[in-house]
Design a protein around this motif. Structure first.
Motif, PDB file in Angstrom:
ATOM      1  N   SER A 123       0.808  -7.837   3.082  1.00 31.76           N
ATOM      2  CA  SER A 123       0.365  -7.348   1.718  1.00 31.76           C
ATOM      3  C   SER A 123      -0.214  -5.841   1.738  1.00 31.76           C
ATOM      4  CB  SER A 123      -0.790  -8.217   1.358  1.00 31.76           C
ATOM      5  OG  SER A 123      -0.310  -9.694   1.099  1.00 31.76           O
TER       6      SER A 123
ATOM      7  N   ARG B 276      -2.305  -2.833  -0.796  1.00 25.95           N
ATOM      8  CA  ARG B 276      -2.517  -2.364  -1.776  1.00 25.95           C
ATOM      9  C   ARG B 276      -2.799  -0.788  -1.618  1.00 25.95           C
ATOM     10  NH1 ARG B 276      -7.890  -5.453  -3.577  1.00 25.95           N
ATOM     11  NH2 ARG B 276      -7.532  -4.480  -5.542  1.00 25.95           N
TER      12      ARG B 276
ATOM     13  N   PRO C 135      -0.075   0.035  -8.733  1.00 25.45           N
ATOM     14  CA  PRO C 135       1.020  -1.020  -8.478  1.00 25.45           C
ATOM     15  C   PRO C 135       2.091  -0.819  -7.233  1.00 25.45           C
ATOM     16  CG  PRO C 135       1.607  -0.174 -10.551  1.00 25.45           C
ATOM     17  CD  PRO C 135       0.466   0.589  -9.982  1.00 25.45           C
TER      18      PRO C 135
ATOM     19  N   HIS D 132       4.391  -7.606   0.517  1.00 27.95           N
ATOM     20  CA  HIS D 132       3.981  -7.915  -0.970  1.00 27.95           C
ATOM     21  C   HIS D 132       2.951  -7.100  -1.396  1.00 27.95           C
ATOM     22  CE1 HIS D 132       4.876 -12.504  -0.074  1.00 27.95           C
ATOM     23  NE2 HIS D 132       5.274 -11.995   1.012  1.00 27.95           N
TER      24      HIS D 132
ATOM     25  N   SER E 248       1.316  -6.150  -5.397  1.00 29.50           N
ATOM     26  CA  SER E 248       1.324  -6.317  -7.148  1.00 29.50           C
ATOM     27  C   SER E 248       2.437  -7.257  -7.649  1.00 29.50           C
ATOM     28  CB  SER E 248       1.509  -5.138  -7.735  1.00 29.50           C
ATOM     29  OG  SER E 248       0.634  -3.988  -7.617  1.00 29.50           O
ATOM     30  N   GLY E 249       2.583  -8.401  -6.757  1.00 27.40           N
ATOM     31  CA  GLY E 249       3.387  -9.425  -7.158  1.00 27.40           C
ATOM     32  C   GLY E 249       4.958  -9.169  -6.951  1.00 27.40           C
ATOM     33  N   ARG E 250       5.272  -8.117  -6.301  1.00 20.87           N
ATOM     34  CA  ARG E 250       6.563  -7.790  -5.946  1.00 20.87           C
ATOM     35  C   ARG E 250       6.695  -8.173  -4.443  1.00 20.87           C
ATOM     36  NH1 ARG E 250       7.682  -2.795  -5.386  1.00 20.87           N
ATOM     37  NH2 ARG E 250       5.533  -2.164  -5.021  1.00 20.87           N
ATOM     38  N   VAL E 251       8.051  -8.839  -4.199  1.00 18.86           N
ATOM     39  CA  VAL E 251       8.310  -9.126  -2.676  1.00 18.86           C
ATOM     40  C   VAL E 251       9.446  -8.341  -2.372  1.00 18.86           C
ATOM     41  CG1 VAL E 251       8.811 -10.732  -1.066  1.00 18.86           C
ATOM     42  CG2 VAL E 251       7.403 -11.154  -2.815  1.00 18.86           C
TER      43      VAL E 251
END
Length: 286
Positions: free
Chosen positions: A62, A64, A73, A100, A102-105
Motif C-alpha cells: 500500500s 500513500r 491520490p 494499492h 487510493s482504491g486502485r490496484v
C-alpha cells in the motif's frame, strides 16, 4: 516525529544522474498533518509512505503520497521511488508486487542491479477531453505563453486528478517559460486542475521535452511527473504514437527521463510507465 527513518531516492534518473529526490519511508503511526511536513523536512517535493508485509514476491504493498499541501491520490515518480526502495530491501535481481493506492490496484515490477532499479508500473486508465481554448486562456496567461507558441492538441487528462496537457511548437518556447505561480495557482484552482504539463511536439523517435507546474499542490515546478507522462502517452496513442521518452528537470538542474509505452486495451490504451531510480542517502528526521 523523532526517529523516522527516511530513504531519499532519486527517481527517474537520466543516464544515471539527476532525477527527482523523493522521500520514501515505512508506514508510521503519525497523522496527516505530520505526513505533510515530511517533504519539507526531508528536502524533497514529495513523500511516499510504504506499507509492505513482505514475502518472496514482496506481497501486496500500500502506498500513500504527500506533498506539503496534503495527500495525493497518485504519484508516478513516487511509485518508481517506492519500487526501487522495495527492490533494494528485497535484494534479488527481480522484484514484482501488487500496489494499492487510493482504491486502485495495479502491478509494479523492477530489475535491481545492486545500485539502481529499472522500475515500471501500470498507472491505470486515463480519461481525456479536448477543451476549447477559451477554457484555459487564464492558464496560458499565467504561464506567459507567447501567442505563437501553442500547438494543436491540448487536452485535460486525469489518472487520479485532472491536469492540462499543453503542447508548444518548440523546445525553445518550453525552456523560456517563466510562470507567475500565484496567478497560475488561481487559474488551476478555478478549473479544478492539479496543474499544467507543458510539452514539446513529439519527435519522430518519440522523444519529448516537458515541464510540469503544480503550485496548487505546493510544487511550483516538478522535476519529474510520471503520471502526467502517462496522460500524454494515452493522448498520443490515439494519434499513432505508442512509445515516448520524456525529458524533464533540465530547467531545475536535475535532468530526469520517464518512458511510457501503450498497447490497445478493451476500454482504451493500456499504459506502462518506466524509470530508473537509485537510493541516494538515508536520514532521520529531526
Amino acid at each position: 516525529m523523532p526517529g523516522l527513518r527516511v530513504a531519499i531516492v532519486g527517481a527517474c534518473l537520466r543516464d544515471g544522474t539527476g532525477g527527482s529526490p523523493t522521500a520514501v519511508l515505512d508506514e508510521a503511526p503519525i497523522g496527516d498533518e505530520q505526513r505533510r511536513r515530511v517533504p519539507g523536512l526531508a528536502g524533497t517535493s514529495h513523500a511516499v509512505f510504504v506499507s509492505a508485509p513482505g514475502g518472496p514476491e514482496g506481497g501486496p504493498v500500500s502506498l500513500r503520497f504527500f506533498t506539503s499541501e496534503g495527500e495525493l491520490p497518485a504519484c508516478g515518480h513516487g511509485t518508481v521511488a517506492a519500487l526501487a526502495f522495495l527492490a533494494a530491501r528485497n535484494g534479488g535481481e527481480r522484484y514484482r508486487t501488487t500496489l494499492h493506492a487510493s482504491g486502485r490496484v495495479f502491478g509494479g515490477w523492477s530489475l535491481w542491479d545492486g545500485t539502481e532499479a529499472d522500475a515500471a508500473f501500470e498507472p491505470g486508465p486515463v480519461t481525456l477531453r479536448e477543451p476549447p481554448r477559451a477554457e484555459y486562456e487564464d492558464v496560458l496567461a499565467a504561464l506567459g505563453v507567447p501567442a505563437h507558441a501553442p500547438a494543436p492538441g491540448a487536452a485535460i487528462a486525469s489518472v487520479g486528478r485532472p491536469r492540462l496537457l499543453l503542447p508548444l511548437a518548440t523546445k525553445h518556447d518550453l525552456a523560456a517559460l517563466a510562470p507567475d505561480f500565484d496567478r497560475l495557482r488561481t487559474a488551476c484552482d478555478r478549473l479544478g486542475l492539479l496543474g499544467c504539463y507543458v510539452h514539446s511536439v513529439p519527435e519522430p523517435t518519440g522523444r519529448v521535452a516537458a515541464r510540469m507546474f503544480a503550485p496548487s499542490i505546493g510544487v511550483p515546478e516538478d522535476i519529474a511527473n510520471a503520471n502526467s507522462t502517462a496522460c500524454l502517452a494515452a493522448h498520443l496513442a490515439g494519434r499513432g504514437t505508442t512509445r515516448i521518452a520524456v525529458d524533464m528537470g533540465d530547467s531545475l538542474g536535475s535532468p530526469a527521463t520517464i518512458t511510457a509505452t501503450t498497447r490497445p486495451g478493451p476500454a482504451g490504451p493500456l499504459i506502462r510507465l518506466g524509470g530508473t531510480a537509485r537510493l541516494l542517502r538515508v536520514l532521520r528526521l529531526p
